[in-house]
Write an enzyme that holds these catalytic residues in place. Structure first.
Site, PDB file in Angstrom:
ATOM      1  N   CYS B 157       0.858  -1.235   0.029  1.00  0.00           N
ATOM      2  CA  CYS B 157       0.013  -0.167  -0.034  1.00  0.00           C
ATOM      3  C   CYS B 157       0.812   1.399  -0.114  1.00  0.00           C
ATOM      4  CB  CYS B 157      -0.859   0.042   1.465  1.00  0.00           C
ATOM      5  SG  CYS B 157      -1.493  -1.690   1.677  1.00  0.00           S
ATOM      6  N   HIS B 297      -3.473   6.885   6.664  1.00  0.00           N
ATOM      7  CA  HIS B 297      -3.391   5.656   5.933  1.00  0.00           C
ATOM      8  C   HIS B 297      -4.680   5.076   6.266  1.00  0.00           C
ATOM      9  CE1 HIS B 297      -2.074   1.971   4.193  1.00  0.00           C
ATOM     10  NE2 HIS B 297      -2.309   1.243   5.349  1.00  0.00           N
ATOM     11  N   THR B 301      -9.167  -1.020   9.490  1.00  0.00           N
ATOM     12  CA  THR B 301      -9.003  -2.218  10.506  1.00  0.00           C
ATOM     13  C   THR B 301      -8.656  -1.702  12.022  1.00  0.00           C
ATOM     14  OG1 THR B 301      -6.547  -2.062  10.330  1.00  0.00           O
ATOM     15  CG2 THR B 301      -7.677  -3.439   8.751  1.00  0.00           C
ATOM     16  N   PRO B 302      -9.113  -2.904  13.034  1.00  0.00           N
ATOM     17  CA  PRO B 302      -9.115  -2.486  14.372  1.00  0.00           C
ATOM     18  C   PRO B 302      -7.796  -2.201  15.008  1.00  0.00           C
ATOM     19  CG  PRO B 302     -10.479  -4.417  13.837  1.00  0.00           C
ATOM     20  CD  PRO B 302      -9.973  -4.066  12.545  1.00  0.00           C
ATOM     21  N   GLU B 308      -1.756   3.902  14.009  1.00  0.00           N
ATOM     22  CA  GLU B 308      -1.439   4.971  13.197  1.00  0.00           C
ATOM     23  C   GLU B 308      -1.877   6.440  14.114  1.00  0.00           C
ATOM     24  OE1 GLU B 308      -3.370   5.865   9.545  1.00  0.00           O
ATOM     25  OE2 GLU B 308      -2.061   7.338   9.215  1.00  0.00           O
ATOM     26  N   LYS B 329     -10.013   6.681   2.364  1.00  0.00           N
ATOM     27  CA  LYS B 329     -10.506   5.164   2.087  1.00  0.00           C
ATOM     28  C   LYS B 329     -11.919   4.984   2.724  1.00  0.00           C
ATOM     29  CE  LYS B 329      -5.746   3.148   2.494  1.00  0.00           C
ATOM     30  NZ  LYS B 329      -5.092   4.231   3.205  1.00  0.00           N
ATOM     31  N   HIS B 334      -9.863   0.634   0.210  1.00  0.00           N
ATOM     32  CA  HIS B 334      -8.592   0.551   0.390  1.00  0.00           C
ATOM     33  C   HIS B 334      -7.919  -0.017  -1.235  1.00  0.00           C
ATOM     34  CE1 HIS B 334      -4.525   0.011   1.307  1.00  0.00           C
ATOM     35  NE2 HIS B 334      -4.591  -0.628   2.287  1.00  0.00           N
ATOM     36  N   PHE B 393       1.957  -3.676   3.903  1.00  0.00           N
ATOM     37  CA  PHE B 393       2.525  -5.297   4.390  1.00  0.00           C
ATOM     38  C   PHE B 393       4.007  -5.203   3.840  1.00  0.00           C
ATOM     39  CE2 PHE B 393      -1.426  -8.281   3.377  1.00  0.00           C
ATOM     40  CZ  PHE B 393      -2.323  -7.392   4.403  1.00  0.00           C
TER      41      PHE B 393
END
Lengths: 240, 406
Positions: B157, B297, B301-302, B308, B329, B334, B393
């Site tokens: 990403c 970003h 997600t949890p 961040e 997003k 995403h 990732f």
């Protein structure tokens, strides 16, 4: 950590670990180095088997490890994780010409206030691994990787030297080959550099219409250098 | 290297779930419109996540024959459209042969995507070493008759930020005169959705697609996969100034680091990501308090959104209470490899329109994600310095600082 890794990741990592033991790097702290890796056609065979399993079992048949370990960043990310390297890491290339792409991307990282060094790792199957319908290789093939430890130019350096020059100031000098080096060609040049007493003829490749990549040793006649680094080579093989 | 030179963005080409022209995309982002819907282009009945932000028809560039263009695979179409459009938008179409034009493209899984799409179309490329071995970045150069170097980069990403960073450096070093830089992805496919779905990374809010991507919200349950492309023309400030080019922004600072923790999960230690942000701000010579907007970003997600938030608190200090933060997003999904490039476009829109795009679906902010949010609706305010975070990732952390060109 490497259970789900691709063979090119494993061989690339092995090349880095081997090179890191070289006496020239004995005092280096790699924590802030960068990693640029250019595997070639990463995940080709695994994709075939993954698609076959997807067709048989549906969406749940695809391993959750497929994407993290077969994407183009997988090699650099794994090397960064294993060596606890906190500098930049990214993949480059992906197909033919990946060696040139990785060198162009890696050398530029060294400019200015940047990482103290960069690992450039290139790998490939030779001959190219062509899978059958189950994802198994259709013939014998070997996975090769080269790890280059690039650091900024040091005065008095007599070892291998990489130069990236944007203009064809080396006019009149013959190119080693059309296009950029393959992994095998790079290995041959590095082996020759290491084996010869006298500095051999520098190897020259084009990286676009007018730019040159040069790998030489010692005090070779310089072409205008916009970026230099000193590769410490190693090449490893792994039989599949 | 002349640091004072500056590198400017002078052209944009994009295709996204919110449109395929810069102005339309900017309109939609600032209106808070979502590009997410139920997937209908293939059967998702067995997939844990069934929603995505998809591109509809990709326009055919005017230099292509329509039939030839439609024979290209989807990722190829996205890339060629974006690059061609960026060149035209920058006004560099006519003189592209006369300058050294480089290409740096974020392509995270180029060959896997192309082979997969080819097989779905009945092709055999994956089994044949002779078929199509030209990398996409070089195909763009050949098609557009550009003479400079072509490189692809992949940091999941974060790829787009690396592409712009590399292009900027090439320009500063004089390796190229002009550079196309950006990132493209066409990852909304059965394999793509299965791969991320089985990682348990995707939202399963299948009954309410437009509410599924909800960064920083207490009810978030994963990201919504998207696809897109955005490519920019970068050139040195003096060259852009000399030809009176329209300027979107200056690429003023870049920072990057690696977690060295896990290939998928963000590090519980915020220091590496903090380092990336601080490097970018220092590179741009910008104090945290001078930042007008942060495009986070924040994927919804949890774990990632909290991680961040901790990074932003550390970097911004007291300014965390006043610097507006949003995640586009929530509208674009995403877009994976293309995410960072799309978010650069969002920052350009914020600067041009003097408005901060919102985080839609932020109904109930997570107390662990307390920031100066911009929920639901755009906020009007001048934006002269915008910051875009992109983490990926492989442990990649990147940050890009954009400044209004002066």
């Amino acid at each position: 950590l490497l259970k789900h890794a691709d063979e090119q990741t494993v061989v690339g990592l092995a090349a880095v670990l081997h090179a890191a033991q070289h006496e020239r790097l004995a005092d280096e702290d790699f924590t802030l180095w960068g990693v640029v890796a250019a595997p070639c056609f990463l995940g080709r065979a695994t994709l075939v088997s993954a698609m076959a399993r997807f067709d048989e079992e549906g969406a749940w048949g695809l391993s959750p490890h497929f994407i993290p370990h077969r994407s183009q960043h997988a090699v650099s990310g794994t090397i960064s994780q294993v060596l606890k390297i906190h500098g930049p890491n990214f993949g480059s290339g992906g197909g033919p010409g990946g060696v040139t792409e990785a060198l162009l991307a890696g050398a530029v990282l060294l400019e200015g206030d940047r990482p103290p060094g960069v690992w450039v790792v290139v790998s490939t199957w030779e001959p190219e691994l062509i899978p059958d319908a189950q994802g198994e290789p259709t013939g014998p093939t070997t996975c090769h990787a080269i790890a280059l430890a690039l650091v900024p130019s040091r005065s008095g350096w007599q070892g291998p030297r990489l130069r990236v020059a944007p203009r064809m100031d080396g006019a009149g000098r013959s190119l080693t080959a059309d296009g950029g080096p393959s992994v095998a060609a790079l290995a041959a040049v590095l082996t020759a550099l290491a084996a010869t007493e006298r500095p051999p003829t520098p190897a020259l490749w084009r990286w676009d219409a007018s730019g040159l990549l040069e790998i030489s040793r010692g005090a070779a006649p310089p072409i205008r250098a916009e970026q230099t680094g000193q590769p410490t080579p190693t090449a490893l093989e792994a039989k599949r | 290297v002349k640091r004072s030179t500056g590198v400017w963005i002078t052209g944009v080409g994009a295709v996204t779930p919110l449109g395929h022209r810069y102005q339309a995309i900017a309109d939609n982002l600032l209106a808070g419109r979502s590009g997410i819907c139920k997937v209908t282009s293939f059967d998702v009945a067995q997939h844990p996540s069934q929603v995505a932000a998809q591109i509809d028809a990709i326009p055919c560039p005017s230099n292509w024959n329509e039939d030839d263009f439609r024979r290209l695979l989807r990722l190829e179409q996205v890339t060629h459209w974006c690059c061609t459009q960026a060149l035209r938008d920058a006004g560099r179409w006519g003189d592209r042969h006369n300058v050294r034009f480089g290409v740096v493209l974020g392509l995270g899984a180029e060959w896997l995507t192309l082979w997969d799409a080819d097989v779905k179309r009945g092709g055999q490329r994956i089994f044949s070493p002779q078929e199509q071995t030209e990398p996409l970045a070089r195909a763009v150069c050949r098609r557009l008759e550009l003479s400079g170097p072509a490189v692809s980069v992949a940091a999941a990403c974060a790829s787009g930020n690396y592409a712009l960073s590399l292009a900027r450096r090439w320009l500063e070093l004089g390796w190229v005169d002009v550079c196309l830089a950006g990132a493209c992805d066409a990852g909304v496919s059965p394999m793509g959705m299965a791969g991320f779905g089985n990682l348990r990374a995707l939202s399963r809010r299948n009954d309410a697609p437009q509410a599924a991507s909800r960064p920083f919200d207490r009810g978030r349950d994963g990201f919504v996969i998207g696809e897109a492309g955005a490519v920019f023309v970068l050139e040195r400030a003096e060259a852009a100034r000399a030809r009176s080019a329209h300027v979107y922004a200056e690429v003023a600072g870049c920072g990057a680091s690696s977690d060295a923790h896990n290939m998928v999960i963000p590090s519980p230690d915020p220091e590496p990501a903090i380092m990336a942000m601080r490097r970018a701000l220092a590179d741009a010579r910008v104090e945290p308090g001078a930042v007008d907007y942060i495009n986070a970003h924040a994927t919804s997600t949890p774990v990632g959104d909290i991680a961040e938030t901790n990074v932003l608190r550390a970097v911004l200090g007291d300014a965390v209470r006043t610097v507006p933060v949003s995640s586009t997003k929530s509208m674009t999904g995403h877009c994976l490899t293309a995410a960072a490039a799309i978010e650069v476009l969002a920052c350009l829109a914020a600067m041009e329109r003097s408005a901060v795009p919102p985080t839609v679906n932020l109904d109930d902010p997570d107390p662990e994600c307390t920031l100066c949010h911009v929920p639901h609706q755009a906020r009007s305010q001048p934006v002269r310095v915008a910051v875009s975070n992109s983490f990926g990732f492989g442990g990649s952390n990147t940050c890009l600082v954009l400044k209004a060109a002066s």
